[in-house]
Design a protein around this motif. Sequence first.
Motif, PDB file in Angstrom:
ATOM      1  N   ARG A   1       0.826  -1.210   0.000  1.00  0.00           N
ATOM      2  CA  ARG A   1       0.000   0.000   0.000  1.00  0.00           C
ATOM      3  C   ARG A   1       0.858   1.258   0.000  1.00  0.00           C
ATOM      4  O   ARG A   1       0.535   2.238  -0.683  1.00  0.00           O
ATOM      5  CB  ARG A   1      -0.926  -0.010   1.212  1.00  0.00           C
ATOM      6  N   THR A   2       1.950   1.247   0.743  1.00  0.00           N
ATOM      7  CA  THR A   2       2.838   2.405   0.775  1.00  0.00           C
ATOM      8  C   THR A   2       3.439   2.673  -0.596  1.00  0.00           C
ATOM      9  O   THR A   2       3.466   3.819  -1.069  1.00  0.00           O
ATOM     10  CB  THR A   2       3.952   2.184   1.808  1.00  0.00           C
ATOM     11  N   LEU A   3       3.922   1.620  -1.260  1.00  0.00           N
ATOM     12  CA  LEU A   3       4.511   1.792  -2.587  1.00  0.00           C
ATOM     13  C   LEU A   3       3.457   2.239  -3.603  1.00  0.00           C
ATOM     14  O   LEU A   3       3.752   3.023  -4.513  1.00  0.00           O
ATOM     15  CB  LEU A   3       5.164   0.485  -3.038  1.00  0.00           C
ATOM     16  N   THR A   4       2.238   1.753  -3.454  1.00  0.00           N
ATOM     17  CA  THR A   4       1.172   2.146  -4.379  1.00  0.00           C
ATOM     18  C   THR A   4       0.898   3.633  -4.291  1.00  0.00           C
ATOM     19  O   THR A   4       0.642   4.291  -5.307  1.00  0.00           O
ATOM     20  CB  THR A   4      -0.109   1.355  -4.074  1.00  0.00           C
ATOM     21  N   TRP A   5       0.953   4.188  -3.093  1.00  0.00           N
ATOM     22  CA  TRP A   5       0.726   5.625  -2.926  1.00  0.00           C
ATOM     23  C   TRP A   5       1.998   6.439  -3.164  1.00  0.00           C
ATOM     24  O   TRP A   5       1.916   7.647  -3.387  1.00  0.00           O
ATOM     25  CB  TRP A   5       0.211   5.918  -1.521  1.00  0.00           C
TER      26      TRP A   5
ATOM     27  N   ALA B   1      -1.522  14.552  -8.325  1.00  0.00           N
ATOM     28  CA  ALA B   1      -1.281  13.172  -7.894  1.00  0.00           C
ATOM     29  C   ALA B   1      -2.357  12.668  -6.920  1.00  0.00           C
ATOM     30  O   ALA B   1      -2.886  11.567  -7.110  1.00  0.00           O
ATOM     31  CB  ALA B   1       0.113  13.049  -7.274  1.00  0.00           C
ATOM     32  N   PRO B   2      -2.721  13.417  -5.860  1.00  0.00           N
ATOM     33  CA  PRO B   2      -3.823  12.943  -5.011  1.00  0.00           C
ATOM     34  C   PRO B   2      -5.143  12.799  -5.755  1.00  0.00           C
ATOM     35  O   PRO B   2      -5.890  11.837  -5.521  1.00  0.00           O
ATOM     36  CB  PRO B   2      -3.909  14.023  -3.917  1.00  0.00           C
ATOM     37  N   LEU B   3      -5.450  13.744  -6.670  1.00  0.00           N
ATOM     38  CA  LEU B   3      -6.681  13.633  -7.440  1.00  0.00           C
ATOM     39  C   LEU B   3      -6.652  12.407  -8.348  1.00  0.00           C
ATOM     40  O   LEU B   3      -7.656  11.700  -8.491  1.00  0.00           O
ATOM     41  CB  LEU B   3      -6.891  14.898  -8.279  1.00  0.00           C
ATOM     42  N   PHE B   4      -5.500  12.152  -8.956  1.00  0.00           N
ATOM     43  CA  PHE B   4      -5.357  10.982  -9.821  1.00  0.00           C
ATOM     44  C   PHE B   4      -5.573   9.691  -9.046  1.00  0.00           C
ATOM     45  O   PHE B   4      -6.298   8.789  -9.492  1.00  0.00           O
ATOM     46  CB  PHE B   4      -3.964  10.995 -10.461  1.00  0.00           C
ATOM     47  N   MET B   5      -4.965   9.587  -7.865  1.00  0.00           N
ATOM     48  CA  MET B   5      -5.106   8.374  -7.065  1.00  0.00           C
ATOM     49  C   MET B   5      -6.540   8.223  -6.554  1.00  0.00           C
ATOM     50  O   MET B   5      -7.112   7.122  -6.589  1.00  0.00           O
ATOM     51  CB  MET B   5      -4.121   8.414  -5.903  1.00  0.00           C
ATOM     52  N   THR B   6      -7.134   9.323  -6.082  1.00  0.00           N
ATOM     53  CA  THR B   6      -8.509   9.246  -5.576  1.00  0.00           C
ATOM     54  C   THR B   6      -9.472   8.840  -6.682  1.00  0.00           C
ATOM     55  O   THR B   6     -10.346   7.982  -6.487  1.00  0.00           O
ATOM     56  CB  THR B   6      -8.913  10.596  -4.969  1.00  0.00           C
ATOM     57  N   TRP B   7      -9.343   9.457  -7.860  1.00  0.00           N
ATOM     58  CA  TRP B   7     -10.212   9.124  -8.986  1.00  0.00           C
ATOM     59  C   TRP B   7     -10.040   7.657  -9.380  1.00  0.00           C
ATOM     60  O   TRP B   7     -11.019   6.964  -9.689  1.00  0.00           O
ATOM     61  CB  TRP B   7      -9.906  10.046 -10.157  1.00  0.00           C
ATOM     62  N   SER B   8      -8.813   7.170  -9.378  1.00  0.00           N
ATOM     63  CA  SER B   8      -8.562   5.773  -9.746  1.00  0.00           C
ATOM     64  C   SER B   8      -9.200   4.814  -8.750  1.00  0.00           C
ATOM     65  O   SER B   8      -9.789   3.799  -9.139  1.00  0.00           O
ATOM     66  CB  SER B   8      -7.056   5.518  -9.845  1.00  0.00           C
ATOM     67  N   PHE B   9      -9.110   5.139  -7.466  1.00  0.00           N
ATOM     68  CA  PHE B   9      -9.715   4.264  -6.461  1.00  0.00           C
ATOM     69  C   PHE B   9     -11.239   4.313  -6.514  1.00  0.00           C
ATOM     70  O   PHE B   9     -11.906   3.320  -6.223  1.00  0.00           O
ATOM     71  CB  PHE B   9      -9.230   4.653  -5.060  1.00  0.00           C
TER      72      PHE B   9
END
Length: 484
Positions: free
Chosen positions: A48-52, A178-186
């Motif tokens: 999970r750490t590496l994913t973020w 980057a946070p928006l990209f990760m949030t949208w992907s999840f």
Amino acid sequence: LRGRLKPRSVIVAIAISLVVQVLLLLAFGQGFLATGYELSSAGLNLFRTLTWLIPPVLFAIGSYSLIGDVAQEERRGTLNFLRFSPRTSQNILLGKILGVPLLPYLSVLLFVPLHVVSAMTAEVVPLGFIVSFYLMLAAGCAFLFSVALLTALLSGARGFLAAATAPGFSAITLFSFAPLFMTWSFVTVWSQFKVMGSQQDATIDLQWYYVPIATNVWFSHLFVLLNIGIMTFAIWQVLRRRFHNPTATILSKRQSYAIMAYLEVFFLGFFLQTPNRVANNVSPVESLFPDSLLNLFFLYGINFFCVLVLIVALTPQRQALLDWLRYDRRGHASLQDLIWAEKSPAPVAIGINLIIINALLVPWILLWPTSGPKLIVCLLLIPFMLSLLIYAVITQQILASKIRNPTTWAAGALATLLFLPPITLGLLSLSPDKVPALWVFFGFPWLLGSTLPALSNLVTAIVMQGIILGVLSWQLNQQLKKLA
């Protein structure tokens, strides 16, 4: 590649990547020994750490490298030699994206084995998530690095703006994109994998024109990747245009019509969602948002920002207008020229883009199930259009004037028109619910919330805006005659 694959640089990149991996292993290894967790739990936490960690680092460092490289070539003048080379602009710019961030690519590539091994150790991470993660990472890099190249070409070669572009864009990427990209992907493509814990894996019933996005893995990937591809393709059209002609407007008028139509269809789809009432034998048309007015005003805000960007991207400066008038055989501006010509004034094209916006908004308003004042809601679209047309005419007048730094003056005028009226009204305690017509007159109907002005006040505001627009348009026409 030859410029980046230097032994010292490669060794430094490999060393940094390996040191970070060792530190992560030590940190999670100590936590594993101290708490007595199972190995699968330690592997899942590391995964999970590496994913973020991987996407923000790659996005920030890669975009910084790209913008810094283009800015350096602009300062040295070598970018002009590339413009005259027999290579196509696509070839040159693609080489930049593939070659300049080569060391960040290499560092992330070295993280892949540890990422995969930690996923296997966790025993709950499906292979499909790993494939999806790197597929989305590649798509995000293609989009973001294209935006970074465009930002570098637009920032110029000298001055504070050029020097601050790379660190500023990198910071925005790290803390915003980057946070928006990760949030949208999840929320969309990764919502069905359930590998990041309860908070990130919470499924949101997100729909687009009543079609659920997150419930089907294949459709969510197709939807997201297709839209990223369309946006990246549009950016590349602008990149090719600006690379060969740095003095041209950012967008052509044809491109603006296509982009605005796409964005309007894209954004409106998220406001057409089926509430839970559909389960009670209620048709989708009857179950549109119960708070449709608030959603309309939210769309107002999105479109307001998009049209402001269009004003900046479409408005030609004085020299371009002189060239257009000089080579116009008829000696005057025809309607066809104002709609399609590259260097013609922008207000007519801005008006066509506003018509494109309303061509979708008006039918949506008329389909609302409520029996409220739909006429007033539709009339609110008119001051929205008129205020933006006033901004467009004022911007064109300033850029056509023979003054120093017309771009700075235009930006200052727009900022004054945007911020001075609401600040003044706020200081006078004249909130939108007290004087909605005044806020409509100054071009802020999307700030009204659930408050609607009376029909008489609305018509008065529209007439006043129309008079102001007419006077400004006449002044612009006189200015063009003098230029001719």
